[in-house]
Scaffold this motif. Sequence first.
Motif, short mmCIF file in Angstrom:
data_model
loop_
_atom_site.label_atom_id
_atom_site.label_comp_id
_atom_site.label_asym_id
_atom_site.label_seq_id
_atom_site.Cartn_x
_atom_site.Cartn_y
_atom_site.Cartn_z
N HIS A 31 1.97 -7.10 -4.03
CA HIS A 31 2.64 -6.04 -4.80
C HIS A 31 2.06 -4.67 -4.42
O HIS A 31 2.79 -3.72 -4.11
CB HIS A 31 2.46 -6.31 -6.29
CG HIS A 31 2.99 -5.25 -7.19
ND1 HIS A 31 2.40 -4.94 -8.40
CD2 HIS A 31 4.04 -4.40 -7.06
CE1 HIS A 31 3.08 -3.97 -8.97
NE2 HIS A 31 4.07 -3.62 -8.19
N LYS A 32 0.75 -4.58 -4.42
CA LYS A 32 0.09 -3.32 -4.07
C LYS A 32 0.40 -2.91 -2.63
O LYS A 32 0.74 -1.75 -2.36
CB LYS A 32 -1.42 -3.46 -4.27
CG LYS A 32 -2.21 -2.19 -3.94
CD LYS A 32 -3.71 -2.41 -4.16
CE LYS A 32 -4.49 -1.14 -3.84
NZ LYS A 32 -5.96 -1.35 -4.03
N HIS A 33 0.32 -3.88 -1.73
CA HIS A 33 0.56 -3.61 -0.31
C HIS A 33 1.98 -3.10 -0.08
O HIS A 33 2.19 -2.11 0.64
CB HIS A 33 0.31 -4.88 0.50
CG HIS A 33 0.67 -4.77 1.95
ND1 HIS A 33 -0.09 -4.05 2.86
CD2 HIS A 33 1.72 -5.28 2.65
CE1 HIS A 33 0.49 -4.13 4.05
NE2 HIS A 33 1.58 -4.87 3.95
N CYS A 34 2.95 -3.77 -0.68
CA CYS A 34 4.36 -3.39 -0.48
C CYS A 34 4.64 -1.99 -1.02
O CYS A 34 5.39 -1.21 -0.41
CB CYS A 34 5.28 -4.40 -1.16
SG CYS A 34 5.31 -6.02 -0.36
N CYS A 35 4.07 -1.68 -2.17
CA CYS A 35 4.28 -0.34 -2.75
C CYS A 35 3.63 0.74 -1.89
O CYS A 35 4.21 1.82 -1.68
CB CYS A 35 3.72 -0.29 -4.17
SG CYS A 35 4.68 -1.23 -5.38
N GLU A 36 2.44 0.46 -1.38
CA GLU A 36 1.74 1.45 -0.55
C GLU A 36 2.48 1.69 0.76
O GLU A 36 2.64 2.83 1.19
CB GLU A 36 0.31 0.98 -0.29
CG GLU A 36 -0.58 1.04 -1.52
CD GLU A 36 -1.98 0.50 -1.25
OE1 GLU A 36 -2.17 -0.16 -0.19
OE2 GLU A 36 -2.88 0.72 -2.09
N VAL A 37 2.95 0.61 1.39
CA VAL A 37 3.66 0.74 2.67
C VAL A 37 4.98 1.48 2.49
O VAL A 37 5.37 2.30 3.33
CB VAL A 37 3.90 -0.64 3.30
CG1 VAL A 37 4.82 -0.54 4.51
CG2 VAL A 37 2.57 -1.28 3.72
N ALA A 38 5.66 1.21 1.38
CA ALA A 38 6.96 1.82 1.13
C ALA A 38 6.85 3.20 0.47
O ALA A 38 7.87 3.87 0.28
CB ALA A 38 7.81 0.90 0.27
N GLY A 39 5.63 3.60 0.11
CA GLY A 39 5.45 4.88 -0.56
C GLY A 39 6.02 4.90 -1.97
O GLY A 39 6.45 5.94 -2.48
N ALA A 40 6.03 3.74 -2.63
CA ALA A 40 6.57 3.63 -3.99
C ALA A 40 5.46 3.73 -5.01
O ALA A 40 4.27 3.52 -4.71
CB ALA A 40 7.30 2.30 -4.14
N ASN A 41 5.83 4.06 -6.25
CA ASN A 41 4.86 4.13 -7.33
C ASN A 41 4.29 2.73 -7.58
O ASN A 41 5.03 1.74 -7.61
CB ASN A 41 5.52 4.64 -8.61
CG ASN A 41 5.89 6.11 -8.51
OD1 ASN A 41 5.23 6.88 -7.81
ND2 ASN A 41 6.95 6.52 -9.21
N TYR A 42 2.97 2.67 -7.77
CA TYR A 42 2.31 1.39 -7.97
C TYR A 42 1.48 1.41 -9.24
O TYR A 42 0.74 2.36 -9.51
CB TYR A 42 1.40 1.06 -6.79
CG TYR A 42 0.43 -0.08 -7.06
CD1 TYR A 42 0.87 -1.40 -7.12
CD2 TYR A 42 -0.93 0.18 -7.28
CE1 TYR A 42 0.00 -2.44 -7.39
CE2 TYR A 42 -1.81 -0.86 -7.55
CZ TYR A 42 -1.35 -2.17 -7.60
OH TYR A 42 -2.22 -3.20 -7.88
N SER A 43 1.62 0.35 -10.04
CA SER A 43 0.79 0.16 -11.23
C SER A 43 0.39 -1.31 -11.27
O SER A 43 1.25 -2.20 -11.27
CB SER A 43 1.57 0.53 -12.50
OG SER A 43 0.78 0.30 -13.65
N GLN A 44 -0.90 -1.58 -11.26
CA GLN A 44 -1.38 -2.95 -11.11
C GLN A 44 -0.98 -3.87 -12.26
O GLN A 44 -0.97 -5.09 -12.11
CB GLN A 44 -2.90 -2.96 -10.96
CG GLN A 44 -3.67 -2.47 -12.17
CD GLN A 44 -5.17 -2.56 -11.96
OE1 GLN A 44 -5.63 -2.88 -10.87
NE2 GLN A 44 -5.93 -2.26 -13.00
N ASP A 45 -0.65 -3.31 -13.42
CA ASP A 45 -0.28 -4.14 -14.56
C ASP A 45 1.23 -4.30 -14.70
O ASP A 45 1.73 -4.75 -15.73
CB ASP A 45 -0.86 -3.57 -15.85
CG ASP A 45 -0.40 -2.15 -16.14
OD1 ASP A 45 0.21 -1.53 -15.23
OD2 ASP A 45 -0.65 -1.65 -17.26
N ARG A 46 1.99 -3.95 -13.66
CA ARG A 46 3.45 -4.04 -13.74
C ARG A 46 4.05 -5.01 -12.71
O ARG A 46 5.19 -4.86 -12.30
CB ARG A 46 4.07 -2.65 -13.57
CG ARG A 46 3.80 -1.72 -14.75
CD ARG A 46 4.66 -0.48 -14.69
NE ARG A 46 4.53 0.30 -15.92
CZ ARG A 46 5.23 1.41 -16.17
NH1 ARG A 46 6.08 1.87 -15.25
NH2 ARG A 46 5.06 2.06 -17.31
#
Length: 273
Positions: A31-46
């Motif tokens: 989840h974290k990796h995909c958000c970072e690569v895509a430049g999307a907002n990331y929240s570890q509890d979501r």
Amino acid sequence: MARPMGDSHRRFLQTMMSNGIIDGSQAKALHKHCCEVAGANYSQDRLDEFIDVINMHLQPMFMHVRKGMSEEDGLQYYALVNLAETDVTRMSSDYADNELELFRKIMDLVAESENGTASSTDILNCGDALLSKKLKKKETEQVLNKFVQNKWLTEKHGEYSLSTRCIMEMEQYMRTLYQDLIKDCHVCHNIAFQCQMCENPDCGIRMHLPCVARYFKGRSDPHCPACNEFWPHEIPEIHRPPASQSQPPSAKENTAPSSTPSTSRARRSSRRL
């Protein structure tokens, strides 16, 4: 109206299609990796909210990213499951009729056993008694290896059990077929095959081994949570996953289980999501 899928969701789904099932720590890292690569907002509890978006778009293809627990180690897993087919016919594109018959017999052995496993000896005997086409010992061993490789079964010291993927995908089918045999874990309320059972004949509740470990942690005088009778079984230790499990899985790894028909259909349609 469903929230649109972004590149982060598509990348996550692509990896799930490739791997079929991943553990909870891998899902969080992915989840974290995909958000970072895509430049999307990331929240570890979501993570679950993130997966809900994917599931909304998978509905027309009768697929779902489902969360479940391993009976063996108590770890959380996420699997891409097929909702359109409810029994072992979902495996028909990958196995011959006699191999499917063998798998059904293995399920029978597991459901009827006291410890949620089937011995290799009993399975080999089943292979020689199939109605569709008998399997020789060597052929049965090869089919068993295929079931394990494709993540339908797990093997330990010659004992075979239903994998986490199998239980997650075929739960409703097994509840219908083995309704008089299947019981739920008293703690987590999921199907309990590999478990301990209260020896009070008027009680008989079951608990997964990982649930037993967590429930009785630190208790020197364990008692049944339902009837309060003494719990005579050995209390297992809590499984602690190694740090390496936090690495995100790769969609390019050649470790994916054989696709079900609906998984293949979802893979062909992923570009349209």
